[in-house]
Scaffold this active site. Structure first.
Site, PDB file in Angstrom:
ATOM      1  N   ASP A  22       8.853  24.683  -9.213  1.00 56.45           N
ATOM      2  CA  ASP A  22      10.221  24.176  -9.087  1.00 56.45           C
ATOM      3  C   ASP A  22      11.145  25.112  -8.304  1.00 56.45           C
ATOM      4  OD1 ASP A  22       9.443  22.010 -10.840  1.00 56.45           O
ATOM      5  OD2 ASP A  22       9.578  23.455 -12.472  1.00 56.45           O
ATOM      6  N   HIS A  50       7.964  16.816  -6.314  1.00 58.85           N
ATOM      7  CA  HIS A  50       8.625  17.337  -5.118  1.00 58.85           C
ATOM      8  C   HIS A  50       9.775  16.417  -4.718  1.00 58.85           C
ATOM      9  CE1 HIS A  50       4.754  19.711  -3.908  1.00 58.85           C
ATOM     10  NE2 HIS A  50       5.396  20.247  -4.914  1.00 58.85           N
TER      11      HIS A  50
HETATM   12  P1  IMP Z   1      -0.627  20.763 -15.986  1.00 59.86           P
HETATM   13  O1  IMP Z   1      -0.643  21.198 -14.551  1.00 59.86           O
HETATM   14  O2  IMP Z   1      -0.054  19.413 -16.191  1.00 59.86           O
HETATM   15  O3  IMP Z   1      -1.961  20.956 -16.634  1.00 59.86           O
HETATM   16  O4  IMP Z   1       0.354  21.766 -16.765  1.00 59.86           O
HETATM   17  C1  IMP Z   1       0.031  23.148 -16.961  1.00 59.86           C
HETATM   18  C2  IMP Z   1       1.275  24.027 -16.884  1.00 59.86           C
HETATM   19  O5  IMP Z   1       1.767  24.019 -15.549  1.00 59.86           O
HETATM   20  C3  IMP Z   1       2.427  23.556 -17.768  1.00 59.86           C
HETATM   21  O6  IMP Z   1       3.150  24.675 -18.240  1.00 59.86           O
HETATM   22  C4  IMP Z   1       3.289  22.767 -16.799  1.00 59.86           C
HETATM   23  O7  IMP Z   1       4.625  22.672 -17.199  1.00 59.86           O
HETATM   24  C5  IMP Z   1       3.124  23.596 -15.529  1.00 59.86           C
HETATM   25  N1  IMP Z   1       3.333  22.806 -14.325  1.00 59.86           N
HETATM   26  C6  IMP Z   1       2.491  21.911 -13.768  1.00 59.86           C
HETATM   27  N2  IMP Z   1       3.018  21.383 -12.649  1.00 59.86           N
HETATM   28  C7  IMP Z   1       4.216  21.967 -12.485  1.00 59.86           C
HETATM   29  C8  IMP Z   1       5.234  21.858 -11.472  1.00 59.86           C
HETATM   30  O8  IMP Z   1       5.136  21.118 -10.486  1.00 59.86           O
HETATM   31  N3  IMP Z   1       6.335  22.640 -11.666  1.00 59.86           N
HETATM   32  C9  IMP Z   1       6.464  23.505 -12.712  1.00 59.86           C
HETATM   33  N4  IMP Z   1       5.540  23.633 -13.654  1.00 59.86           N
HETATM   34  C10 IMP Z   1       4.422  22.882 -13.542  1.00 59.86           C
END
Ligand code: IMP
Length: 472
Positions: A22, A50
């Site tokens: 982010d 995004h």
């Molecule tokens: P997952 O990618 O859904 O398995 O999530 C794993 C970790 O990555 C969690 O803490 C999510 O909040 C974080 N996360 C996944 N995608 C994003 C993103 O696009 N921005 C910020 N955090 C992310």
């Protein structure tokens, strides 16, 4: 055979997030896209959010399609390192086309990309809880990629498999769902219906699947310029990030060439994106968190709370920002900077600009150009007890100074951050467009950061809008 080095014509740059996600990567991709022919994703899937804006200021949130949709002549490539949620992708294509954007012959998705199957989403809702996953099935999908098969049943199914034999592999996906539900003792909606929906969505995305596994390579050999667009960020990398509180793909720069399907001969440079007030969603160490452990527990316990909750609860931002309590300052900064998940509206934990973590990310990825977003918000510190801009400038572990991010999250939690305050400013800079018009204190800060991190600054973001960007 001619060695590929002699074929060199185009090049590839990589753009990645340097913190916890982010950082505003998409708006920088949108800004830089005019200099490239192809924008390519190499990792992640629908977990990425995004956000870009149209010229008229309409916000568009993209999850799986690369961010340069508004440049009609650019190819949008989704590499083999990505995992594809077919139903969400079909909806996203529809949404983008409704904006008058034509994706035909522009959007190409590698047939080697894995399919996020219904059982991945089912299992992630359960297993992903402790990490605080986005519930998109990302972890289970990458895990199945490594598992490959169970007996004769494929666990990793790729888009190319579905193109090859729809009947066989949709049946396989259904069996995977039934078996996973049994194994994890989870309830699932009618598998037949789920497969039917998936199969209809597949028909809508079929034409975008690229079967030439050298597609990108050939384009670059002919002179195309590529910008690899990273999803998630360095600290969420499955190996180099704050494991286990990370995503399941490799988010760091070198992975762009693996997941993006291009030979490393074409590497030119890496652009890293950071933000001046940091944020993190989900659990895990965050050394510069304002409000520390209390803030982490609050944000995680109130995962479901919305922006409205914090505002409607009528937290008095002006009082909170002036408070002596860091926890309250953190809440005020979250409200002022709108740090809530794009899709989930989860409150993001907020932190001071951590230059030790930033230097680590810059070194690890060989970042050549740095972009710092959200610089306009630094004026809020003038209202806090800090008065100036607080920066984390050193880590201490067991009384000893360290200049790296520890390799264990338990150790990272023990790190004591040392803060140094730099001269700030107390007025709105969001309308400024020239570097030399910025307050002297911010220009000095930029110089300090360049020297501290050994990396030159390419530009500063002074607001969320497309043009609120200052090239240095
Ligand atoms: P997952 O990618 O859904 O398995 O999530 C794993 C970790 O990555 C969690 O803490 C999510 O909040 C974080 N996360 C996944 N995608 C994003 C993103 O696009 N921005 C910020 N955090 C992310």
């Amino acid at each position: 055979m001619t060695p590929s080095k002699t074929l060199k014509k185009g090049f590839a740059d990589i753009l990645i997030g340097l913190q916890y996600g982010d950082e505003g990567k998409a708006r920088v991709v949108d800004f830089l896209a005019k200099n490239y022919d192809i924008i390519a994703r190499f990792n992640g899937g629908a977990n990425a959010g995004h956000t870009i804006e149209t010229k008229e200021g309409v916000k568009v949130a993209l999850n799986q399609i690369p961010s340069a949709i508004f440049y009609k002549d650019k190819i949008l490539y989704v590499g083999s390192g990505c995992v594809v949620n077919i139903e969400k992708l079909a909806k996203e294509i529809e949404k983008v086309e409704k904006l008058g954007v034509n994706l035909k012959n522009r959007l190409r998705i590698s047939c080697q990309a894995s399919v996020v199957q219904p059982h991945h989403i089912l299992v992630d809702a359960e297993i992903g809880k402790t990490v605080g996953s986005t519930k998109n099935g990302i972890g289970p999908c990458y895990a199945d990629k490594a598992f490959r098969m169970y007996g004769k049943r494929l666990l990793n199914i790729r888009l190319g498999d579905l193109l090859e034999d729809e009947k066989k592999y949709f049946e396989n996906i259904k069996n995977n769902l039934v078996e996973a539900a049994k194994f994890y003792k989870l309830k699932t909606e009618n598998p037949e219906t789920q497969i039917k929906n998936l199969s209809s969505a597949f028909n809508l995305i079929k034409e975008y699947i690229e079967t030439d596994t050298l597609f990108l390579q050939k384009k670059v050999e002919r002179g195309a310029k590529v910008l690899f667009e990273g999803a998630q960020s360095v600290m969420l990398d499955v190996t180099k990030g704050s494991v286990p509180y990370v995503t399941s793909s490799s988010t760091i720069a070198p992975s762009a060439f693996v997941g993006g399907d291009l030979s490393i001969n074409y590497y030119r440079k890496t652009i890293g994106i950071a933000k001046a007030i940091m944020s993190r969603v989900g659990n895990g160490p965050f050394a510069s968190e304002i409000g520390g452990k209390k803030s982490e527990e609050y944000c995680m316990a109130n995962e479901g709370i919305k922006y409205n909750y914090e505002v409607e609860k009528k937290y008095n931002v002006s009082d909170f920002i002036k408070s002596n309590d860091d926890f309250k300052i953190g809440i005020a900064l979250r409200i002022l900077s709108g740090e809530y998940g794009t899709v989930t509206k989860r409150p993001r934990r907020v932190g001071m600009f951590d230059l030790v973590q930033l230097s680590y990310a810059i070194k690890l990825n060989g970042v050549n150009d740095l972009v710092i977003n959200k610089c306009d918000l630094l004026n809020e510190y003038s209202r806090t007890k800090y008065k100036k801009i607080p920066l984390v400038v050193s880590y201490k572990l067991g009384g000893k100074k360290i200049d790296y991010v520890p390799g264990s999250s338990d150790t990272y939690y023990k790190v004591k951050s040392e803060v140094e305050c730099k001269e700030g400013f107390n007025y709105d800079i969001s309308k400024i467009r020239k570097f030399d018009r910025l307050p002297k204190s911010l220009r000095n800060l930029a110089k300090f950061i360049e020297e501290f991190c050994g990396c030159k600054i390419l530009g500063l973001g002074v607001g969320p809008k497309r043009d609120q960007f200052i090239k240095k």
